[in-house]
Design a protein around this motif. Structure first.
Motif, mmCIF file in Angstrom:
data_model
loop_
_atom_site.group_PDB
_atom_site.id
_atom_site.type_symbol
_atom_site.label_atom_id
_atom_site.label_comp_id
_atom_site.label_asym_id
_atom_site.label_seq_id
_atom_site.Cartn_x
_atom_site.Cartn_y
_atom_site.Cartn_z
ATOM 1 N N GLU A 1 0.829 -1.209 0.000
ATOM 2 C CA GLU A 1 0.000 0.000 0.000
ATOM 3 C C GLU A 1 0.862 1.256 0.000
ATOM 4 O OE1 GLU A 1 -2.459 -0.412 3.375
ATOM 5 O OE2 GLU A 1 -3.832 -1.855 2.451
ATOM 6 N N SER A 2 1.940 1.240 0.787
ATOM 7 C CA SER A 2 2.821 2.409 0.850
ATOM 8 C C SER A 2 3.517 2.641 -0.476
ATOM 9 C CB SER A 2 3.854 2.220 1.969
ATOM 10 O OG SER A 2 3.217 2.103 3.220
ATOM 11 N N ARG B 1 2.428 1.770 -3.469
ATOM 12 C CA ARG B 1 1.458 2.272 -4.449
ATOM 13 C C ARG B 1 1.061 3.718 -4.133
ATOM 14 N NH1 ARG B 1 -0.095 -1.672 -7.732
ATOM 15 N NH2 ARG B 1 0.085 -3.836 -7.032
ATOM 16 N N LYS B 2 1.144 4.070 -2.887
ATOM 17 C CA LYS B 2 0.773 5.435 -2.504
ATOM 18 C C LYS B 2 1.856 6.439 -2.851
ATOM 19 C CE LYS B 2 -0.641 8.178 1.524
ATOM 20 N NZ LYS B 2 -0.946 8.153 2.971
ATOM 21 N N TYR B 3 3.114 6.053 -2.638
ATOM 22 C CA TYR B 3 4.196 7.027 -2.764
ATOM 23 C C TYR B 3 5.099 6.808 -3.988
ATOM 24 C CZ TYR B 3 3.010 8.042 2.104
ATOM 25 O OH TYR B 3 2.352 8.378 3.253
#
Length: 793
Positions: A296-297, A299-301
């Protein structure tokens, strides 16, 4: 004379004395200098230039030889300047990173308390001009690991990373501690990586510098080999994850896991198997959670969701390959760990929680007594039941023991330790009994049951074992009996120190800490109406199981009812101690007087504002109030202090009616004492009307006999007048207090008799003297007085 490159670029040499161009010596020009040096190194390393020089050299041209020598000198100077500038940039980069601060990327301006990521980005851009930024990448990753994960870098051998986890893990308590540390480590890895991903995305996401007039073919060629703004952050993130997770040479997460599994020991094969099973379950669930959070991190950043018409670009391919490799690595780690049975895990979880809570008390100096029937066998019991231990109170009953109590199990960090362990257990249990993998069905019945059992076990431990025992101990510590010797009224060696009135300061501090701990328990574990808090209320509401929710509410109610009942017992005993010691001081102040402290002759000078005993009492009460105020809530403080005020009033009235006589001079002193006691009573609470009534009564001692009828009946001479004391305080009360005048009785032929003015007064009032029979002092208590006060209202 050679140039001291390192000294000039590092700033040790004054700027005016530098021989190098300011482009290289001034720090504000660092980025331009880095790009210039990169271009110069490209020129020096150019094959075409070197071929021309070599060909000229073979021709034996002296001029060409000098040019080559100058070229080599220049080349060496460029290398030296490059090394020095890279060192300066790297030092600055590490210095800014070590300064720390919050990761706030919402603004481009640097603010105090926030990490200066803009400067880091500029420095990183300059450092990537040197060997592709290998040094800054390695330095950054090592700095993150060193500061966030010191256990990964304690030594260079493969087992060093697990020393703190597996050292001496031969018994239950040490193994439980190992698992707890490992769980915390997984959480820390996810938290740090998430934060660092955001930082990497902002610091290393800069575009390649293009030289003006550069060769288009050269630029195209470099674009295919050099890192781009899109792939560079992934490269750094991959390096960071590799170092944290799988760098076995320097110690990492995988090393810790392998070392832990290899060093599990036990008394039997079954013991070893149970511990390994639980450890596998914890590792498996934590890795799954870590994998999900890291993905998730990323894909977020770091990973762009979609780039239209650019799928063939080299940087996009690199980013895709790096992402796939990272996800594959994490997935392989998750699949390599086995999955345990839930019931076996949960029994071990309950045992772990119980051991950790008990251990936190024992480490603080407590001695826990285990019941003889506390043995629980996991192979025969379907569910682990934590035994209810008892606290050895004898070690705390001495003066040194009370100090050890405050510095031991009543320290705030010790009180909080069980809550920390409980929240960790809740998190693990919610994960184990929660949704799990993408294709796992949730068993809400088992999940709610597990959450309730953990909460119920904690309420019993925090109540029966911990707080209840301390509150029972506090009740024993209070001594309600006043000393047998006379009080010194503050005139002894400790003349400046007020009396503790039988209740030590530590008692109120202990109550305050218990009250704070109870609130923390409710806030940290139950957290009612806190949706999304992942605490007991929130988790049970989500399961929809009303039976377990009601059972949890009952456990919570029993805990707080036990705390409230024991708190009331302690406070009532403290009230008795304060009351008894106040009476002891007041009675001690009568020493040396025959008719009390207010039978002062008319010739006496009123040098003191209040009598010594009352002055000592009020001083001690004000000192106590400071500590009581910090321990009790406002409503409780008001009720307690009102009770102190009423008991203080009852003591003064009882002494006045049974032992004192009041002269005119004495009435002045009595009035001052009543004002002083009334003033200290007003520190808390709002209903102190009993003192107002007593202040009205004092006028009976200041009035001459000729005016007494007017005072009692009022200026109108009407018995029903609201201005007379007979109406204001009641007939019987007014006449009984009147009897304490010094001239109410006089010497007769046999003993004493009533004065003539007294007989005349009762004749005019047409009333009987209530003091002709024995009076009941309890009828004049503050409680009864306040009920009968101001009947017109």
């Amino acid at each position: 004379e050679p140039i001291d490159v390192e000294s000039e670029i590092s700033g040790k040499t004054p700027h005016n004395d530098c021989k190098l161009d300011p482009l290289f010596t001034l720090s504000e020009n660092s980025l331009e200098a880095a790009h210039a040096l990169k271009a110069l190194r490209t020129v020096v390393q150019s094959s075409s230039i070197n071929s021309v020089i070599d060909g000229s050299n073979k021709a034996g041209n002296n001029i060409t030889i000098k040019v080559k020598e100058r070229f080599e000198i220049t080349s060496k100077l460029i290398d030296r300047v490059s090394i020095a500038l890279e060192s300066r940039l790297l030092t600055s980069f590490l210095y800014i990173f070590q300064q720390g601060g919050t990761y706030d990327f919402s603004t481009q301006t640097s603010k105090q308390g926030r990490l200066n990521w803009q400067s880091l980005r500029e420095l990183a851009e300059g450092l990537f001009c040197f060997n592709g930024g290998q040094k800054v990448q390695n330095a950054y990753v090592n700095q993150v690991v060193t500061t966030r994960f010191p256990e990964f870098s304690r030594a260079e051998n493969a087992n060093s990373g697990v020393e703190s986890f597996v050292s001496g893990a031969n018994n239950d308590l040490e193994m439980d501690s190992t698992r707890s540390k490992l769980s915390g480590l997984f959480h820390r890895v996810a938290e740090v990586c998430s934060a660092e991903f955001a930082l990497i995305a902002h610091v290393f996401n800069f575009h390649e510098y293009k030289m003006v007039g550069g060769d288009l073919d050269g630029i195209k060629e470099s674009a295919g080999t050099a890192t781009s703004a899109e792939t560079r952050p992934l490269q750094v993130a991959r390096l960071l994850l590799h170092r944290i997770i799988s760098d076995n040479n320097r110690g990492g997460l995988q090393t810790c896991i392998n070392g832990l599994l290899a060093n599990i020991k036990g008394e039997s094969a079954f013991d070893i198997g149970t511990k390994k099973l639980d450890t596998f379950v914890v590792i498996h669930e934590k890795v799954n959670g870590l994998f999900t959070q890291l993905e998730e991190s990323m894909r977020k950043y770091l990973i762009k969701p979609h780039i239209s018409d650019e799928h063939d670009h080299p940087s996009v391919k690199k980013m895709s390959m790096a992402s796939s490799a990272l996800l594959h690595f994490l997935n392989s780690q998750a699949l390599s760990l086995s999955k345990g049975q839930r019931q076996g895990y949960f029994n071990l979880e309950l045992r772990l929680l119980h051991h950790e809570c008990c251990s936190s008390l024992e480490q603080a100096g407590a001695r826990l007594i285990r019941p003889s029937s506390s043995r629980n066998l996991p192979e025969t019991s379907p569910e682990y039941k934590a035994p209810i231990l008892s606290l050895n109170k004898d070690i705390y009953l001495t003066a040194d023991g009370r100090q050890a109590l405050m510095e031991g199990i009543l320290k705030p960090n010790v009180l909080r330790q069980p809550l920390i362990h409980a929240t960790d257990s809740l998190a693990r249990t919610n994960l184990m009994f929660g949704a799990g993998g993408a294709h796992t069905l949730v068993d809400h019945e088992s999940r709610s049951r597990a959450i309730f059992v953990i909460f119920d076990q904690m309420t019993k431990f925090y109540g029966n074992v911990y707080l209840f025992s301390i509150m029972d101990l506090l009740e024993k510590i209070i001594c309600t009996t006043a000393p047998g010797h006379a009080p010194d009224l503050g005139r002894g060696n400790d003349s400046d120190r007020p009396h503790d009135l039988g209740v030590e300061q530590g008692f109120w501090l202990a109550l305050d800490r218990i009250h704070t701990a109870a609130n923390a328990f409710d806030r940290e574990l139950w957290a009612e109406n806190k949706v999304g808090s992942s605490r007991v209320w929130d988790l049970l509401i989500k399961t929809g199981n009303h039976a377990n929710f009601a059972a949890a509410k009952e456990s919570r109610y029993m805990l707080f009812r036990g705390i409230e009942e024991r708190g009331e017992t302690c406070i009532f005993k403290a009230l008795d101690a304060v009351s008894n010691h106040v009476e002891w001081i007041i009675v001690g102040g009568e020493a040396g007087t025959k008719k009390g402290p207010y039978a002062l002759p008319s010739s006496s000078a009123l040098t003191d504002s209040t009598s010594p005993s009352i002055q000592y009492v009020t001083k001690s009460l004000r000192h106590q109030f400071v500590h009581i105020q910090s321990a009790l809530s406002k409503p409780s403080l008001a009720r307690f202090w009102t009770a102190v005020s009423m008991r203080l009033f009852d003591c003064i009235v009882a002494r006045l009616l049974l032992h004192y006589q009041v002269t005119i001079n004495g009435s002045v002193m009595l009035s001052r004492d009543i004002d002083s006691l009334h003033g200290v009573s007003l520190l808390a609470g709002s209903n102190h009307s009993h003192w107002d009534m007593l202040r009205e009564v004092i006028t009976l001692y200041m009035t001459p006999p000729d005016n007494m009828k007017s005072i009692l009946m009022g200026p109108d001479g009407d018995m029903r007048s609201s201005k007379g004391l007979l109406y204001l305080v009641g007939q019987e009360k007014a006449l009984v207090f009147l009897s304490r005048r010094w001239d109410y009785r006089e010497k007769g032929s046999i003993g004493t008799k009533k004065s003539d003015w007294v007989f005349e007064l009762f004749r005019e009032l047409e009333l009987k003297d209530p003091t002709d029979v024995k009076i009941d002092v309890t009828l004049y208590s503050a409680e009864n007085w306040r009920k009968a006060a101001y009947p017109a209202s």
